[in-house]
Scaffold this motif. Sequence first.
Motif, PDB file in Angstrom:
ATOM      1  N   TYR A 270      -3.202   4.135  -3.094  1.00  0.00           N
ATOM      2  CA  TYR A 270      -4.361   4.149  -2.199  1.00  0.00           C
ATOM      3  C   TYR A 270      -5.572   4.832  -2.832  1.00  0.00           C
TER       4      TYR A 270
ATOM      5  N   LEU B 210      -8.723   3.071  -3.607  1.00  0.00           N
ATOM      6  CA  LEU B 210      -9.589   2.637  -2.508  1.00  0.00           C
ATOM      7  C   LEU B 210     -10.603   3.691  -2.088  1.00  0.00           C
TER       8      LEU B 210
ATOM      9  N   THR C 148      -8.119  -4.920   8.242  1.00  0.00           N
ATOM     10  CA  THR C 148      -8.603  -5.486   6.984  1.00  0.00           C
ATOM     11  C   THR C 148     -10.000  -4.967   6.686  1.00  0.00           C
TER      12      THR C 148
ATOM     13  N   ARG D  34      -3.224  -5.653   6.623  1.00  0.00           N
ATOM     14  CA  ARG D  34      -1.813  -5.512   6.995  1.00  0.00           C
ATOM     15  C   ARG D  34      -1.388  -6.492   8.057  1.00  0.00           C
TER      16      ARG D  34
ATOM     17  N   ILE E 266      -2.365  -3.325  -0.284  1.00  0.00           N
ATOM     18  CA  ILE E 266      -3.584  -3.042  -1.019  1.00  0.00           C
ATOM     19  C   ILE E 266      -3.997  -4.365  -1.662  1.00  0.00           C
TER      20      ILE E 266
ATOM     21  N   VAL F 163      -3.514   5.945   5.561  1.00  0.00           N
ATOM     22  CA  VAL F 163      -2.388   5.335   4.842  1.00  0.00           C
ATOM     23  C   VAL F 163      -1.068   5.890   5.372  1.00  0.00           C
TER      24      VAL F 163
ATOM     25  N   LEU G 270       0.868  -1.180   0.000  1.00  0.00           N
ATOM     26  CA  LEU G 270       0.000   0.000   0.000  1.00  0.00           C
ATOM     27  C   LEU G 270       0.903   1.227   0.000  1.00  0.00           C
TER      28      LEU G 270
ATOM     29  N   CYS H 209      -7.923  -3.156   1.750  1.00  0.00           N
ATOM     30  CA  CYS H 209      -6.558  -3.265   2.265  1.00  0.00           C
ATOM     31  C   CYS H 209      -6.520  -4.134   3.521  1.00  0.00           C
TER      32      CYS H 209
END
Length: 183
Positions: A20, A23, A96, A80, A66, A50, A15, A78
């Motif tokens: 971004y 999104l 998420t 992580r 992403i 972000v 990402l 997204c």
Amino acid sequence: MAIVLEDKRVRLEPLTLKNYIHLIPIAKEEKLIQYSPSDIGTAESLRKYVQVALAQQAEEKSIPFIIYDKKNKAFAGCTRYMHINRKNKVLHIGATWIGKEFQGSGLNDHMKYLMLSHAFNEMGFEKIEFRVDERNMASRKAVEKLGCILEGILRQDVYLLDGHKRNTCCYGLLKQEWETLKK
């Protein structure tokens, strides 16, 4: 080193402040992250979200991705790796969110399989944790479907944007459990 995780259905790539923007339409969906303390509902708040993720990545505390749905040829959301604890070999998978059109499509299963496999096998972690709002039954069932065990509930743990202080369910999955489950 940038991590890209990919199978026939999904590609998870880093990402960035450049990608971004794909999104923004998804982040505006109503009640997309109603159980999260994060604000992503405007282009500006998403950019700040972000930036925080990237700052945590610079501190080696997270790795944000992403999500690209290869089947639908569209960016979906997204996720992580976060709260990375290399000393104790534990990390969380979280932050998420995927657009409503992608929910229930099997995309999340593919993402989580890739992330779990990579964390256990390539990164050498021994435990993966998930934190979920107690009321978020869909996410809880998804995490349980992965084989995660409810280890406890942190009562009145996190304030959400609407002022509600949520109870947070803590789930865990050990590497040896994953080895058995993935077969």
